[in-house]
Design an enzyme around this catalytic site. Sequence first.
Site, PDB file in Angstrom:
ATOM      1  N   ASP A 145       0.863  -1.179   0.000  1.00 13.82           N
ATOM      2  CA  ASP A 145       0.000   0.000   0.000  1.00 13.82           C
ATOM      3  C   ASP A 145       0.900   1.230   0.000  1.00 13.82           C
ATOM      4  OD1 ASP A 145      -2.002   2.046   0.869  1.00 13.82           O
ATOM      5  OD2 ASP A 145      -3.243   0.295   1.271  1.00 13.82           O
ATOM      6  N   ASP A 163       4.016   1.935  -4.572  1.00 13.52           N
ATOM      7  CA  ASP A 163       2.942   2.180  -5.532  1.00 13.52           C
ATOM      8  C   ASP A 163       2.756   0.867  -6.298  1.00 13.52           C
ATOM      9  OD1 ASP A 163       1.388   2.806  -7.743  1.00 13.52           O
ATOM     10  OD2 ASP A 163       2.193   4.841  -7.875  1.00 13.52           O
ATOM     11  N   ASN A 183      -4.643   5.365 -12.240  1.00 18.03           N
ATOM     12  CA  ASN A 183      -4.310   4.598 -11.026  1.00 18.03           C
ATOM     13  C   ASN A 183      -5.001   3.227 -11.014  1.00 18.03           C
ATOM     14  OD1 ASN A 183      -2.915   4.385  -8.482  1.00 18.03           O
ATOM     15  ND2 ASN A 183      -4.885   4.642  -7.476  1.00 18.03           N
ATOM     16  N   SER A 215     -17.522  -3.488  -8.038  1.00 19.70           N
ATOM     17  CA  SER A 215     -18.563  -2.721  -7.347  1.00 19.70           C
ATOM     18  C   SER A 215     -19.916  -2.908  -8.024  1.00 19.70           C
ATOM     19  CB  SER A 215     -18.163  -1.250  -7.398  1.00 19.70           C
ATOM     20  OG  SER A 215     -19.251  -0.434  -7.082  1.00 19.70           O
ATOM     21  N   TYR A 271     -15.219   6.413 -12.222  1.00 20.03           N
ATOM     22  CA  TYR A 271     -14.864   5.358 -11.253  1.00 20.03           C
ATOM     23  C   TYR A 271     -15.518   4.032 -11.652  1.00 20.03           C
ATOM     24  CZ  TYR A 271     -15.335   2.473  -7.087  1.00 20.03           C
ATOM     25  OH  TYR A 271     -15.343   1.410  -6.215  1.00 20.03           O
ATOM     26  N   LYS A 303     -13.917   0.170 -13.014  1.00 22.45           N
ATOM     27  CA  LYS A 303     -14.224  -1.173 -12.506  1.00 22.45           C
ATOM     28  C   LYS A 303     -14.665  -2.092 -13.648  1.00 22.45           C
ATOM     29  CE  LYS A 303     -13.313  -0.492  -8.197  1.00 22.45           C
ATOM     30  NZ  LYS A 303     -12.110  -1.100  -7.633  1.00 22.45           N
ATOM     31  N   PHE A 327     -21.589  -4.431  -2.569  1.00 19.79           N
ATOM     32  CA  PHE A 327     -22.670  -3.458  -2.450  1.00 19.79           C
ATOM     33  C   PHE A 327     -22.187  -2.363  -1.479  1.00 19.79           C
ATOM     34  CE2 PHE A 327     -25.978  -4.605  -5.391  1.00 19.79           C
ATOM     35  CZ  PHE A 327     -25.311  -5.658  -5.997  1.00 19.79           C
ATOM     36  N   ASN A 375     -19.845   9.186   1.758  1.00 17.38           N
ATOM     37  CA  ASN A 375     -20.791   8.080   1.950  1.00 17.38           C
ATOM     38  C   ASN A 375     -21.599   8.264   3.230  1.00 17.38           C
ATOM     39  OD1 ASN A 375     -18.150   6.319   0.597  1.00 17.38           O
ATOM     40  ND2 ASN A 375     -20.114   6.415  -0.413  1.00 17.38           N
ATOM     41  N   PHE A 390     -30.144  13.228   1.159  1.00 17.17           N
ATOM     42  CA  PHE A 390     -30.243  13.656  -0.242  1.00 17.17           C
ATOM     43  C   PHE A 390     -31.527  13.163  -0.887  1.00 17.17           C
ATOM     44  CE2 PHE A 390     -25.351  13.426  -0.068  1.00 17.17           C
ATOM     45  CZ  PHE A 390     -25.244  14.765   0.289  1.00 17.17           C
ATOM     46  N   GLY A 435     -26.579  12.064  -9.830  1.00 16.02           N
ATOM     47  CA  GLY A 435     -26.023  10.742 -10.135  1.00 16.02           C
ATOM     48  C   GLY A 435     -26.604   9.621  -9.277  1.00 16.02           C
TER      49      GLY A 435
HETATM   50  P1  NAD Z   1      -9.638   2.469   0.616  1.00 16.06           P
HETATM   51  O1  NAD Z   1      -9.347   3.738  -0.101  1.00 16.06           O
HETATM   52  O2  NAD Z   1      -9.840   2.515   2.095  1.00 16.06           O
HETATM   53  O3  NAD Z   1      -8.500   1.380   0.300  1.00 16.06           O
HETATM   54  C1  NAD Z   1      -7.771   1.387  -0.889  1.00 16.06           C
HETATM   55  C2  NAD Z   1      -6.310   1.308  -0.518  1.00 16.06           C
HETATM   56  O4  NAD Z   1      -5.517   1.302  -1.705  1.00 16.06           O
HETATM   57  C3  NAD Z   1      -5.840   2.509   0.318  1.00 16.06           C
HETATM   58  O5  NAD Z   1      -5.166   2.036   1.461  1.00 16.06           O
HETATM   59  C4  NAD Z   1      -4.891   3.264  -0.608  1.00 16.06           C
HETATM   60  O6  NAD Z   1      -3.845   3.905   0.112  1.00 16.06           O
HETATM   61  C5  NAD Z   1      -4.389   2.143  -1.510  1.00 16.06           C
HETATM   62  N1  NAD Z   1      -3.935   2.561  -2.845  1.00 16.06           N
HETATM   63  C6  NAD Z   1      -4.615   3.271  -3.791  1.00 16.06           C
HETATM   64  N2  NAD Z   1      -3.848   3.413  -4.891  1.00 16.06           N
HETATM   65  C7  NAD Z   1      -2.672   2.769  -4.647  1.00 16.06           C
HETATM   66  C8  NAD Z   1      -1.497   2.542  -5.389  1.00 16.06           C
HETATM   67  N3  NAD Z   1      -1.337   3.035  -6.633  1.00 16.06           N
HETATM   68  N4  NAD Z   1      -0.496   1.842  -4.823  1.00 16.06           N
HETATM   69  C9  NAD Z   1      -0.607   1.341  -3.551  1.00 16.06           C
HETATM   70  N5  NAD Z   1      -1.698   1.517  -2.798  1.00 16.06           N
HETATM   71  C10 NAD Z   1      -2.726   2.218  -3.338  1.00 16.06           C
HETATM   72  O7  NAD Z   1     -10.912   1.813  -0.091  1.00 16.06           O
HETATM   73  P2  NAD Z   1     -11.815   0.595   0.360  1.00 16.06           P
HETATM   74  O8  NAD Z   1     -13.145   1.116   0.755  1.00 16.06           O
HETATM   75  O9  NAD Z   1     -11.054  -0.274   1.287  1.00 16.06           O
HETATM   76  O10 NAD Z   1     -11.998  -0.124  -1.042  1.00 16.06           O
HETATM   77  C11 NAD Z   1     -11.154  -1.180  -1.479  1.00 16.06           C
HETATM   78  C12 NAD Z   1     -11.508  -1.534  -2.898  1.00 16.06           C
HETATM   79  O11 NAD Z   1     -12.896  -1.884  -2.947  1.00 16.06           O
HETATM   80  C13 NAD Z   1     -11.318  -0.398  -3.892  1.00 16.06           C
HETATM   81  O12 NAD Z   1     -10.840  -0.929  -5.109  1.00 16.06           O
HETATM   82  C14 NAD Z   1     -12.728   0.134  -4.067  1.00 16.06           C
HETATM   83  O13 NAD Z   1     -12.904   0.736  -5.320  1.00 16.06           O
HETATM   84  C15 NAD Z   1     -13.568  -1.126  -3.943  1.00 16.06           C
HETATM   85  N6  NAD Z   1     -14.949  -0.854  -3.508  1.00 16.06           N
HETATM   86  C16 NAD Z   1     -15.171  -0.142  -2.368  1.00 16.06           C
HETATM   87  C17 NAD Z   1     -16.489   0.142  -1.996  1.00 16.06           C
HETATM   88  C18 NAD Z   1     -16.771   0.962  -0.752  1.00 16.06           C
HETATM   89  O14 NAD Z   1     -17.887   1.473  -0.627  1.00 16.06           O
HETATM   90  N7  NAD Z   1     -15.850   1.095   0.183  1.00 16.06           N
HETATM   91  C19 NAD Z   1     -17.566  -0.325  -2.762  1.00 16.06           C
HETATM   92  C20 NAD Z   1     -17.298  -1.066  -3.906  1.00 16.06           C
HETATM   93  C21 NAD Z   1     -15.973  -1.332  -4.274  1.00 16.06           C
HETATM   94  N1  UFG Z   2     -26.749   9.816   1.397  1.00 10.71           N
HETATM   95  C1  UFG Z   2     -27.325  10.868   2.076  1.00 10.71           C
HETATM   96  N2  UFG Z   2     -26.499  11.756   2.681  1.00 10.71           N
HETATM   97  C2  UFG Z   2     -25.144  11.652   2.662  1.00 10.71           C
HETATM   98  C3  UFG Z   2     -24.564  10.568   1.967  1.00 10.71           C
HETATM   99  C4  UFG Z   2     -25.397   9.669   1.334  1.00 10.71           C
HETATM  100  O1  UFG Z   2     -28.536  11.006   2.112  1.00 10.71           O
HETATM  101  O2  UFG Z   2     -24.442  12.517   3.228  1.00 10.71           O
HETATM  102  C5  UFG Z   2     -27.632   8.811   0.743  1.00 10.71           C
HETATM  103  C6  UFG Z   2     -27.424   8.702  -0.755  1.00 10.71           C
HETATM  104  O3  UFG Z   2     -28.213   9.651  -1.437  1.00 10.71           O
HETATM  105  C7  UFG Z   2     -27.849   7.248  -1.017  1.00 10.71           C
HETATM  106  C8  UFG Z   2     -27.423   6.528   0.270  1.00 10.71           C
HETATM  107  O4  UFG Z   2     -27.293   7.530   1.263  1.00 10.71           O
HETATM  108  O5  UFG Z   2     -29.244   7.163  -1.121  1.00 10.71           O
HETATM  109  C9  UFG Z   2     -26.096   5.803   0.138  1.00 10.71           C
HETATM  110  O6  UFG Z   2     -25.116   6.693  -0.364  1.00 10.71           O
HETATM  111  P1  UFG Z   2     -23.554   6.352  -0.298  1.00 10.71           P
HETATM  112  O7  UFG Z   2     -22.822   7.543  -0.823  1.00 10.71           O
HETATM  113  O8  UFG Z   2     -23.198   5.856   1.052  1.00 10.71           O
HETATM  114  O9  UFG Z   2     -23.401   5.099  -1.274  1.00 10.71           O
HETATM  115  P2  UFG Z   2     -23.720   4.944  -2.831  1.00 10.71           P
HETATM  116  O10 UFG Z   2     -24.722   3.838  -2.949  1.00 10.71           O
HETATM  117  O11 UFG Z   2     -24.030   6.214  -3.478  1.00 10.71           O
HETATM  118  O12 UFG Z   2     -22.306   4.461  -3.411  1.00 10.71           O
HETATM  119  C10 UFG Z   2     -21.539   3.424  -2.812  1.00 10.71           C
HETATM  120  C11 UFG Z   2     -20.054   3.652  -3.069  1.00 10.71           C
HETATM  121  C12 UFG Z   2     -19.738   3.480  -4.520  1.00 10.71           C
HETATM  122  C13 UFG Z   2     -20.222   2.159  -5.000  1.00 10.71           C
HETATM  123  C14 UFG Z   2     -21.668   1.963  -4.687  1.00 10.71           C
HETATM  124  C15 UFG Z   2     -22.051   0.547  -5.005  1.00 10.71           C
HETATM  125  O13 UFG Z   2     -19.681   4.963  -2.695  1.00 10.71           O
HETATM  126  O14 UFG Z   2     -18.339   3.485  -4.685  1.00 10.71           O
HETATM  127  O15 UFG Z   2     -21.915   2.185  -3.285  1.00 10.71           O
HETATM  128  O16 UFG Z   2     -21.188  -0.334  -4.379  1.00 10.71           O
HETATM  129  F1  UFG Z   2     -20.050   2.100  -6.329  1.00 10.71           F
END
Ligand code: NAD
Ligand code: UFG
Length: 338
Positions: A31, A58, A99, A124, A149, A153, A178, A199, A218, A294
Amino acid sequence: MKILLTGGAGYIGSHTAVELAEAGYDVIIADNFCNSSPVVPERLEKITGKSFPFYEIDVADKNALRRVFDENEIDAAIHFAGYKAVGESVKVPLSYYRNNIDTTLSLLEVMAEYGCKNLVFSSSATVYGERAKLPYREDMETGPCASPYGWTKLFIEQIITDHTKADLDFSAVILRYFNPVGAYESGLIGEDPKDIPNNLMPYISRVAVGNLPCLNVFGNDYPTPDGTGVRDYIHVCDLAKGHVAALEFAAKNSGTEIFNLGAGKGISVLEMISAYEKACGHEIPYKIAPRREGDIAEFYADAKKAFEILGWKTERDVSEMCRDSWNWQSKNPNGYEE
Ligand code: NAD
Ligand code: UFG
């Protein structure tokens, strides 16, 4: 078995590291801390009593990755590393494509050089297209995605699928997450967004702990039971366990298999606020704000495939998600910052 976690210091990676260590795997983390804290490796050691070889690199840097593979006999990789903020990806799309895709290509190429044949990838639910019907099933149409984004994916899913077609020994499991929330029950690791959270759950947590004054809901005019957005929230420890099952599957198969990781059930914003209020014991100030650009009204998973093939399903409910988010936030009001 030795498992490389790219992005293993992040929110989902760190929780998966714990589950893997507890299941008897040796975990190696790579990381660059661009979205995580250098404190995470010591917290992981505190939770598990095990040490985690850590490489601050990286993941797009192939020479740096080669060093990790030279020094460890890696059996499989779980690729979490990438940028993940939907809104930011609209503002700086090239940085997201660079990235997310570069890290994947470098990882796949170096894995090929070292004969490492098993991969699990963090995709995702955002890859499901506007035309997909609820609940989302893995064989439904994907794209067009709502953000750069999301496209990263979907493109990466395609890259992995093409690679497994060309190398018949290669095995890839694509996990479509999810909405991950919650934290490990000790409160030692959790979600710690660097800026104001985008989020819902981390935003509610910061309001609950008093770091932010009020939650904006929202939109309350969606065609959902209470008018607010509905999502499929999944406890991050359940999600982490899904990776253990995915790794076991990858080790026994070849080709690409895609699984939703979700609870298969929708929860509205107002339901989440009410559950969190019970967990933290006080009211969460909120106001109804305009819809966020969105956003869609509602989505949730069809979670049957993961249960039928991986034997995995969620075990924790919304009250446990809120209890553990609050436990993490109240014990770490400023996140990993001491
Ligand atoms: P996060 O940002 O907490 O973790 C990602 C990690 O990757 C971080 O520690 C960051 O420092 C590291 N990173 C990014 N670019 C890098 C690079 N070039 N080299 C080395 N390290 C690098 O995110 P997360 O919530 O733990 O998500 C993990 C994965 O799951 C991501 O690919 C994200 O897109 C995917 N995902 C997350 C969610 C969510 O809601 N959290 C939902 C769907 C998919
Ligand atoms: N919401 C609010 N107020 C806030 C934040 C969110 O009302 O301050 C609402 C949003 O409108 C939505 C729900 O809460 O109805 C969830 O929103 P999040 O931003 O927590 O999550 P999303 O479903 O929009 O998106 C997330 C991740 C994306 C991923 C997607 C599906 O952020 O990366 O789930 O996995 F793609």
